[in-house]
Design a protein around this motif. Structure first.
Motif, PDB file in Angstrom:
ATOM      1  N   ALA A  39      42.624  38.566   5.244  1.00 18.70           N
ATOM      2  CA  ALA A  39      43.927  37.398   5.472  1.00 18.70           C
ATOM      3  C   ALA A  39      43.416  36.522   5.638  1.00 18.70           C
ATOM      4  CB  ALA A  39      44.243  38.763   6.720  1.00 18.70           C
ATOM      5  N   VAL A  40      42.334  35.891   6.046  1.00 25.24           N
ATOM      6  CA  VAL A  40      41.382  34.542   6.504  1.00 25.24           C
ATOM      7  C   VAL A  40      41.630  34.325   5.370  1.00 25.24           C
ATOM      8  CG1 VAL A  40      40.087  33.273   7.360  1.00 25.24           C
ATOM      9  CG2 VAL A  40      41.732  35.218   8.948  1.00 25.24           C
ATOM     10  N   LEU A  41      40.887  34.786   4.092  1.00 21.79           N
ATOM     11  CA  LEU A  41      40.589  34.456   2.451  1.00 21.79           C
ATOM     12  C   LEU A  41      42.310  34.122   2.154  1.00 21.79           C
ATOM     13  CD1 LEU A  41      37.844  33.439   1.331  1.00 21.79           C
ATOM     14  CD2 LEU A  41      37.763  35.666   0.497  1.00 21.79           C
ATOM     15  N   ALA A  42      42.763  35.198   2.511  1.00 23.07           N
ATOM     16  CA  ALA A  42      43.894  34.887   1.379  1.00 23.07           C
ATOM     17  C   ALA A  42      45.023  33.895   2.031  1.00 23.07           C
ATOM     18  CB  ALA A  42      44.997  35.846   1.320  1.00 23.07           C
ATOM     19  N   ASP A  43      44.902  33.235   2.917  1.00 21.94           N
ATOM     20  CA  ASP A  43      45.270  33.011   3.515  1.00 21.94           C
ATOM     21  C   ASP A  43      44.774  31.314   3.234  1.00 21.94           C
ATOM     22  OD1 ASP A  43      48.197  31.732   4.687  1.00 21.94           O
ATOM     23  OD2 ASP A  43      46.505  30.911   7.103  1.00 21.94           O
ATOM     24  N   ALA A  44      43.947  30.539   3.369  1.00 24.97           N
ATOM     25  CA  ALA A  44      43.189  29.394   3.217  1.00 24.97           C
ATOM     26  C   ALA A  44      43.219  29.248   1.034  1.00 24.97           C
ATOM     27  CB  ALA A  44      41.596  30.073   3.552  1.00 24.97           C
ATOM     28  N   THR A  45      43.183  29.955   1.334  1.00 26.11           N
ATOM     29  CA  THR A  45      43.335  30.070  -0.757  1.00 26.11           C
ATOM     30  C   THR A  45      44.129  29.650  -1.327  1.00 26.11           C
ATOM     31  OG1 THR A  45      43.062  32.657  -1.509  1.00 26.11           O
ATOM     32  CG2 THR A  45      41.233  30.733  -1.222  1.00 26.11           C
ATOM     33  N   GLY A  46      45.952  29.775  -0.567  1.00 27.22           N
ATOM     34  CA  GLY A  46      46.961  29.847  -0.795  1.00 27.22           C
ATOM     35  C   GLY A  46      47.320  30.915  -1.316  1.00 27.22           C
ATOM     36  N   GLY A  47      46.809  32.263  -0.898  1.00 26.95           N
ATOM     37  CA  GLY A  47      47.311  33.795  -2.189  1.00 26.95           C
ATOM     38  C   GLY A  47      45.851  34.026  -3.615  1.00 26.95           C
ATOM     39  N   ALA A  48      45.425  33.757  -3.449  1.00 25.03           N
ATOM     40  CA  ALA A  48      44.855  32.562  -4.144  1.00 25.03           C
ATOM     41  C   ALA A  48      43.915  34.507  -4.665  1.00 25.03           C
ATOM     42  CB  ALA A  48      43.459  31.777  -4.928  1.00 25.03           C
ATOM     43  N   VAL A  49      43.109  34.528  -3.625  1.00 20.13           N
ATOM     44  CA  VAL A  49      42.332  35.736  -3.442  1.00 20.13           C
ATOM     45  C   VAL A  49      42.894  37.226  -2.657  1.00 20.13           C
ATOM     46  CG1 VAL A  49      40.101  36.574  -2.186  1.00 20.13           C
ATOM     47  CG2 VAL A  49      40.183  34.220  -2.882  1.00 20.13           C
ATOM     48  N   GLY A  50      42.963  37.870  -3.519  1.00 24.19           N
ATOM     49  CA  GLY A  50      43.519  39.413  -2.351  1.00 24.19           C
ATOM     50  C   GLY A  50      42.720  40.560  -3.177  1.00 24.19           C
ATOM     51  N   VAL A  51      44.054  41.842  -2.704  1.00 25.09           N
ATOM     52  CA  VAL A  51      42.824  42.675  -3.673  1.00 25.09           C
ATOM     53  C   VAL A  51      44.805  42.805  -4.234  1.00 25.09           C
ATOM     54  CG1 VAL A  51      42.634  45.677  -2.474  1.00 25.09           C
ATOM     55  CG2 VAL A  51      42.171  43.647  -1.194  1.00 25.09           C
ATOM     56  N   PRO A  52      44.164  43.102  -5.924  1.00 30.34           N
ATOM     57  CA  PRO A  52      44.995  43.311  -6.860  1.00 30.34           C
ATOM     58  C   PRO A  52      44.904  44.865  -6.858  1.00 30.34           C
ATOM     59  CG  PRO A  52      42.965  42.649  -7.422  1.00 30.34           C
ATOM     60  CD  PRO A  52      42.865  42.801  -6.237  1.00 30.34           C
ATOM     61  N   CYS A  53      47.378  44.877  -7.135  1.00 25.57           N
ATOM     62  CA  CYS A  53      47.594  46.270  -6.600  1.00 25.57           C
ATOM     63  C   CYS A  53      47.111  46.740  -8.336  1.00 25.57           C
ATOM     64  CB  CYS A  53      48.975  46.027  -6.236  1.00 25.57           C
ATOM     65  SG  CYS A  53      49.562  47.851  -6.187  1.00 25.57           S
ATOM     66  N   LEU A  54      46.223  47.814  -8.338  1.00 18.25           N
ATOM     67  CA  LEU A  54      46.603  48.409 -10.213  1.00 18.25           C
ATOM     68  C   LEU A  54      47.761  49.517 -10.968  1.00 18.25           C
ATOM     69  CD1 LEU A  54      44.721  49.512 -12.223  1.00 18.25           C
ATOM     70  CD2 LEU A  54      44.166  51.706 -10.974  1.00 18.25           C
ATOM     71  N   LEU A  55      48.434  49.749  -9.376  1.00 19.14           N
ATOM     72  CA  LEU A  55      49.288  50.527 -10.026  1.00 19.14           C
ATOM     73  C   LEU A  55      50.543  49.018 -10.711  1.00 19.14           C
ATOM     74  CD1 LEU A  55      51.191  52.770  -9.878  1.00 19.14           C
ATOM     75  CD2 LEU A  55      52.603  51.946  -7.720  1.00 19.14           C
ATOM     76  N   ARG A  56      50.672  48.240  -9.781  1.00 20.92           N
ATOM     77  CA  ARG A  56      51.632  47.267  -9.901  1.00 20.92           C
ATOM     78  C   ARG A  56      51.387  46.176 -11.402  1.00 20.92           C
ATOM     79  NH1 ARG A  56      54.536  42.888  -5.101  1.00 20.92           N
ATOM     80  NH2 ARG A  56      55.519  42.405  -7.086  1.00 20.92           N
ATOM     81  N   ALA A  57      49.307  45.988 -11.835  1.00 23.18           N
ATOM     82  CA  ALA A  57      49.763  45.506 -12.803  1.00 23.18           C
ATOM     83  C   ALA A  57      49.723  46.072 -13.993  1.00 23.18           C
ATOM     84  CB  ALA A  57      48.049  45.191 -12.608  1.00 23.18           C
ATOM     85  N   THR A  58      50.028  47.413 -13.511  1.00 27.41           N
ATOM     86  CA  THR A  58      49.762  48.560 -14.803  1.00 27.41           C
ATOM     87  C   THR A  58      50.872  48.625 -15.617  1.00 27.41           C
ATOM     88  OG1 THR A  58      49.326  50.676 -13.662  1.00 27.41           O
ATOM     89  CG2 THR A  58      47.308  49.359 -15.263  1.00 27.41           C
ATOM     90  N   THR A  59      51.808  49.339 -13.939  1.00 27.34           N
ATOM     91  CA  THR A  59      53.316  49.303 -14.551  1.00 27.34           C
ATOM     92  C   THR A  59      54.288  48.257 -14.161  1.00 27.34           C
ATOM     93  OG1 THR A  59      53.568  50.521 -11.868  1.00 27.34           O
ATOM     94  CG2 THR A  59      52.920  52.049 -14.282  1.00 27.34           C
ATOM     95  N   GLY A  60      54.246  47.347 -13.255  1.00 26.24           N
ATOM     96  CA  GLY A  60      55.285  46.677 -12.437  1.00 26.24           C
ATOM     97  C   GLY A  60      55.401  47.084 -10.794  1.00 26.24           C
ATOM     98  N   LEU A  61      55.188  48.157 -10.704  1.00 19.28           N
ATOM     99  CA  LEU A  61      56.002  48.826  -9.625  1.00 19.28           C
ATOM    100  C   LEU A  61      55.041  48.373  -8.087  1.00 19.28           C
ATOM    101  CD1 LEU A  61      57.064  52.309 -10.905  1.00 19.28           C
ATOM    102  CD2 LEU A  61      58.579  50.302 -10.324  1.00 19.28           C
ATOM    103  N   ALA A  62      55.819  48.263  -6.973  1.00 24.37           N
ATOM    104  CA  ALA A  62      55.180  48.076  -5.643  1.00 24.37           C
ATOM    105  C   ALA A  62      54.786  49.537  -5.058  1.00 24.37           C
ATOM    106  CB  ALA A  62      56.291  47.099  -4.940  1.00 24.37           C
ATOM    107  N   CYS A  63      53.417  49.646  -4.950  1.00 21.13           N
ATOM    108  CA  CYS A  63      52.880  50.863  -4.247  1.00 21.13           C
ATOM    109  C   CYS A  63      52.964  50.504  -2.777  1.00 21.13           C
ATOM    110  CB  CYS A  63      51.284  50.648  -4.329  1.00 21.13           C
ATOM    111  SG  CYS A  63      50.175  49.195  -3.288  1.00 21.13           S
ATOM    112  N   PRO A  64      52.446  51.034  -1.417  1.00 21.28           N
ATOM    113  CA  PRO A  64      53.808  51.383  -0.200  1.00 21.28           C
ATOM    114  C   PRO A  64      52.285  50.195   0.244  1.00 21.28           C
ATOM    115  CG  PRO A  64      52.553  53.599  -1.154  1.00 21.28           C
ATOM    116  CD  PRO A  64      52.795  52.605  -2.490  1.00 21.28           C
ATOM    117  N   PHE A  65      51.528  49.444   0.196  1.00 25.62           N
ATOM    118  CA  PHE A  65      50.681  49.116   0.381  1.00 25.62           C
ATOM    119  C   PHE A  65      50.158  47.470  -0.552  1.00 25.62           C
ATOM    120  CE2 PHE A  65      47.942  53.033   0.096  1.00 25.62           C
ATOM    121  CZ  PHE A  65      48.970  53.213   2.171  1.00 25.62           C
ATOM    122  N   CYS A  66      51.750  47.585  -1.752  1.00 24.16           N
ATOM    123  CA  CYS A  66      51.827  46.111  -1.888  1.00 24.16           C
ATOM    124  C   CYS A  66      52.084  45.117  -0.631  1.00 24.16           C
ATOM    125  CB  CYS A  66      52.395  45.967  -3.069  1.00 24.16           C
ATOM    126  SG  CYS A  66      51.873  46.395  -4.708  1.00 24.16           S
TER     127      CYS A  66
END
Length: 154
Positions: A39-66
């Motif tokens: 979270a610190v890294l994501a905030d410091a980079t303006g959201g450029a760093v994070g954990v990509p969601c495989l479900l969202r990347a492949t289907t466009g749907l938000a998973c429960p952790f998105c």
């Protein structure tokens, strides 16, 4: 022959009832520290760093952790409203797990015994199916295209 005082078997028998092992508590602490670090890294980079969601990347749907990484970054900035908007269930679950971890550590150290829920064997058996059902329901609801459900998408 009795277990030596420093053997793992002897240590496990001295744990208070309902308190996870030291290894579990350390694992939880490492996981929590990793989440805060992300979270610190994501905030410091303006959201450029994070954990990509495989479900969202492949289907466009938000998973429960998105939105959980951005939720953590919002919490670090003190923006509780934004954190709740991004992923309220993960925020509540994180607070509950954090409270349990603190209560277990305090009890393990012999400092205090904080109140926590006692689960019956039946509740323990049903806990995972209930959590999976809630996560799937949240996934479906947050992906509905109509208001007010569309507001749940991160």
């Amino acid at each position: 022959m009795a277990d030596a005082p420093d053997s793992p078997e002897a240590v496990e028998h001295t744990l208070p009832s309902g308190v996870p092992s030291d290894a579990t508590l350390v694992g939880m602490a490492v996981g929590g520290a990793g989440a805060v670090g992300l979270a610190v890294l994501a905030d410091a980079t303006g959201g450029a760093v994070g954990v990509p969601c495989l479900l969202r990347a492949t289907t466009g749907l938000a998973c429960p952790f998105c939105g959980a990484t951005r939720m953590g970054a919002a919490l670090l900035r003190g923006d509780l409203g934004e954190a709740l908007r991004l992923n309220a269930p993960v925020l509540v679950a994180g607070l509950m797990v954090g409270y349990l971890w603190v209560s277990w550590v305090l009890e393990r150290l012999g400092v205090a015994r904080a109140p926590r829920p006692r689960l019956t064997p039946r509740t323990r058996r049903l806990l995972v199916p209930i959590l999976v059902t809630l996560a799937l329901t949240f996934t479906v609801v947050r992906n509905l295209p109509w208001e007010p459900f569309a507001a749940l998408r991160p």
